[in-house]
Design an enzyme around this catalytic site. Structure first.
Site, mmCIF file in Angstrom:
data_model
loop_
_atom_site.group_PDB
_atom_site.id
_atom_site.type_symbol
_atom_site.label_atom_id
_atom_site.label_comp_id
_atom_site.label_asym_id
_atom_site.label_seq_id
_atom_site.Cartn_x
_atom_site.Cartn_y
_atom_site.Cartn_z
ATOM 1 C CD GLN A 105 -2.247 -1.669 3.237
ATOM 2 O OE1 GLN A 105 -3.758 -0.359 2.862
ATOM 3 N NE2 GLN A 105 -1.985 -2.110 4.009
ATOM 4 C CG ASN A 106 3.943 1.349 2.516
ATOM 5 O OD1 ASN A 106 3.056 1.865 3.013
ATOM 6 N ND2 ASN A 106 5.414 0.367 2.918
ATOM 7 C CB ILE A 107 2.913 5.937 -2.290
ATOM 8 C CG1 ILE A 107 3.687 6.994 -0.765
ATOM 9 C CG2 ILE A 107 1.717 5.240 -1.961
ATOM 10 C CD1 ILE A 107 3.129 8.373 -0.762
ATOM 11 C CG HIS A 123 -2.813 2.714 -1.849
ATOM 12 N ND1 HIS A 123 -2.613 2.469 -0.591
ATOM 13 C CD2 HIS A 123 -3.917 1.255 -2.380
ATOM 14 C CE1 HIS A 123 -4.169 1.516 0.353
ATOM 15 N NE2 HIS A 123 -4.697 1.177 -1.429
ATOM 16 C CB CYS A 131 -0.392 16.910 -16.516
ATOM 17 S SG CYS A 131 -1.956 18.469 -17.814
ATOM 18 C CB CYS A 158 -0.621 22.003 -20.750
ATOM 19 S SG CYS A 158 -1.039 20.861 -19.599
ATOM 20 N N GLY A 195 2.974 -4.312 8.500
ATOM 21 C CA GLY A 195 2.848 -3.167 9.323
ATOM 22 C C GLY A 195 1.634 -2.191 8.110
HETATM 23 P P1 NAD Z 1 -1.614 2.557 8.681
HETATM 24 O O1 NAD Z 1 -0.574 3.750 9.191
HETATM 25 O O2 NAD Z 1 -3.074 2.568 8.723
HETATM 26 O O3 NAD Z 1 -1.261 1.715 9.589
HETATM 27 C C1 NAD Z 1 0.589 1.300 10.243
HETATM 28 C C2 NAD Z 1 1.047 0.059 11.483
HETATM 29 O O4 NAD Z 1 1.867 -0.309 10.878
HETATM 30 C C3 NAD Z 1 0.257 0.789 12.606
HETATM 31 O O5 NAD Z 1 -0.689 -0.352 12.539
HETATM 32 C C4 NAD Z 1 1.576 0.488 13.408
HETATM 33 O O6 NAD Z 1 1.510 -0.026 14.644
HETATM 34 C C5 NAD Z 1 1.778 -0.220 12.293
HETATM 35 N N1 NAD Z 1 3.734 0.416 12.602
HETATM 36 C C6 NAD Z 1 4.413 1.139 12.856
HETATM 37 N N2 NAD Z 1 6.046 0.955 12.486
HETATM 38 C C7 NAD Z 1 6.456 -0.256 12.531
HETATM 39 C C8 NAD Z 1 7.438 -1.239 12.630
HETATM 40 N N3 NAD Z 1 8.419 -0.421 12.716
HETATM 41 N N4 NAD Z 1 7.077 -2.832 12.302
HETATM 42 C C9 NAD Z 1 5.708 -3.306 12.586
HETATM 43 N N5 NAD Z 1 3.922 -2.762 12.617
HETATM 44 C C10 NAD Z 1 4.431 -1.128 12.606
HETATM 45 O O7 NAD Z 1 -0.859 1.869 7.399
HETATM 46 P P2 NAD Z 1 -1.512 1.347 6.031
HETATM 47 O O8 NAD Z 1 -1.677 0.195 6.858
HETATM 48 O O9 NAD Z 1 -0.518 1.281 5.480
HETATM 49 O O10 NAD Z 1 -2.501 2.170 5.439
HETATM 50 C C11 NAD Z 1 -2.031 3.728 5.323
HETATM 51 C C12 NAD Z 1 -2.404 4.636 3.966
HETATM 52 O O11 NAD Z 1 -1.607 5.421 4.091
HETATM 53 C C13 NAD Z 1 -2.498 2.889 3.075
HETATM 54 O O12 NAD Z 1 -3.013 3.760 2.103
HETATM 55 C C14 NAD Z 1 0.133 3.913 2.456
HETATM 56 O O13 NAD Z 1 -0.650 4.446 0.690
HETATM 57 C C15 NAD Z 1 -0.416 5.101 2.944
HETATM 58 N N6 NAD Z 1 1.140 5.883 4.028
HETATM 59 C C16 NAD Z 1 2.035 5.388 3.181
HETATM 60 C C17 NAD Z 1 3.413 5.705 3.311
HETATM 61 C C18 NAD Z 1 3.977 5.040 2.533
HETATM 62 O O14 NAD Z 1 4.099 4.957 1.825
HETATM 63 N N7 NAD Z 1 5.793 4.839 3.167
HETATM 64 C C19 NAD Z 1 3.383 6.488 4.639
HETATM 65 C C20 NAD Z 1 2.007 7.016 5.206
HETATM 66 C C21 NAD Z 1 0.795 5.904 4.765
#
Ligand code: NAD
Length: 252
Positions: A105-107, A123, A131, A158, A195
């Site tokens: 889900q990370n970007i 995501h 654009c 543009c 995570g």
């Molecule tokens: P979330 O923030 O909802 O949940 C993060 C979870 O990770 C929490 O339950 C927390 O307890 C746990 N956590 C935190 N640090 C940890 C570690 N070191 N080890 C193990 N667990 C740990 O995150 P989500 O479920 O990914 O949803 C959030 C949305 O926000 C996603 O859509 C994501 O795209 C976006 N997001 C992405 C980034 C990124 O790309 N790094 C950062 C912030 C938010």
């Protein structure tokens, strides 16, 4: 932080016995790289804003400046962040043929930077921007660097507003990534969830899809999640400590 030896052993056995393992990762895997998640109590990213106002497609179109100002710290950290031991452990697992794919889900693109090849970015990512007027796709890092210097909303040649290729609330998930993720979830016999608060749908449905197909679930998360009760092994600890420990156990 002490993690029970038995739990690490059980997690390693799950991976050892699995034929097709897929990891499902969230913002928590990247907090040891210095990028805050959204929902941990001290993270604060949602605390001063209404997410639907700033991080939705509607909010972006209404007020792109507000979006860019809010995302500034995340964008800045993402440009310089490095993979941590949790990302590197997943890259090693893939390299050894013990991990067939990652749904993230990370970007932040840290799985690619760690060396993983089979990654579904559900995501989106901060590699490119589009654009909103002429739909030209441009590399995002120079645009973000410019924004960090001058604070102006990035614009296309543009004159249209550039939106990073991240999925905002109210936007459809990228079709190919979603299809690939669903297929991976159906196919796996082990899903390692790392995570993620599992509160963001429809991404959070994927572990359930895997479970319905008979896969075992291993959860590594600092806080409890709503799927803990149906998981086979749950470890409430830092992913950057836990994943290398599991890897070490596997290699013994
Ligand atoms: P979330 O923030 O909802 O949940 C993060 C979870 O990770 C929490 O339950 C927390 O307890 C746990 N956590 C935190 N640090 C940890 C570690 N070191 N080890 C193990 N667990 C740990 O995150 P989500 O479920 O990914 O949803 C959030 C949305 O926000 C996603 O859509 C994501 O795209 C976006 N997001 C992405 C980034 C990124 O790309 N790094 C950062 C912030 C938010």
């Amino acid at each position: 932080m002490v993690i029970a030896f038995d739990t690490i052993q059980n997690a390693a056995e799950l991976i050892h016995n699995a034929k097709h393992t897929v990891a499902f990762t969230g913002a928590g895997i990247s907090t040891p790289s210095g990028i805050p998640d959204f929902r941990s109590p001290a993270s604060g990213m949602w605390e001063q804003v209404d997410p639907m106002a700033v991080a939705s497609l509607h909010g972006f179109r209404q007020n792109p400046q507000q979006f860019y100002d809010w995302v500034r710290p995340l964008a800045q950290l993402t440009l310089t962040a490095l993979p941590n031991p949790a990302h590197l452990a997943l890259a090693t697992l893939e390299h050894k043929g013990k991990l067939q794919g990652i749904i993230t889900q990370n970007i932040d693109m840290l799985h690619h930077r760690a060396g993983n090849k089979h990654v579904y970015e559900l995501h989106g990512h901060l590699r490119e921007a589009t654009c909103l007027r002429c739909y030209k796709v441009v590399p995002a890092p120079p645009m973000i660097e410019q924004f960090l210097v001058d604070g102006y909303v990035p614009k296309c040649e543009c004159g249209g507003i550039l939106k990073p290729n991240v999925i905002l609330f109210g936007e459809q998930l990228p079709y190919k990534e979603l299809q690939g993720s669903q297929e991976a979830a159906r196919k796996c016999d082990l899903m390692i969830i790392i995570g993620s608060s599992l509160e963001v749908a429809p991404a959070s449905d994927l572990p359930l899809l895997a479970k319905r197909g008979g896969a075992k679930l291993l959860i590594v998360n600092l806080e409890p999640t709503m799927l803990d009760r149906i998981a086979d092994v749950v470890i409430h600890a830092d992913a950057a400590i836990t994943l290398p420990a599991i890897l070490e156990r596997l290699e013994m």
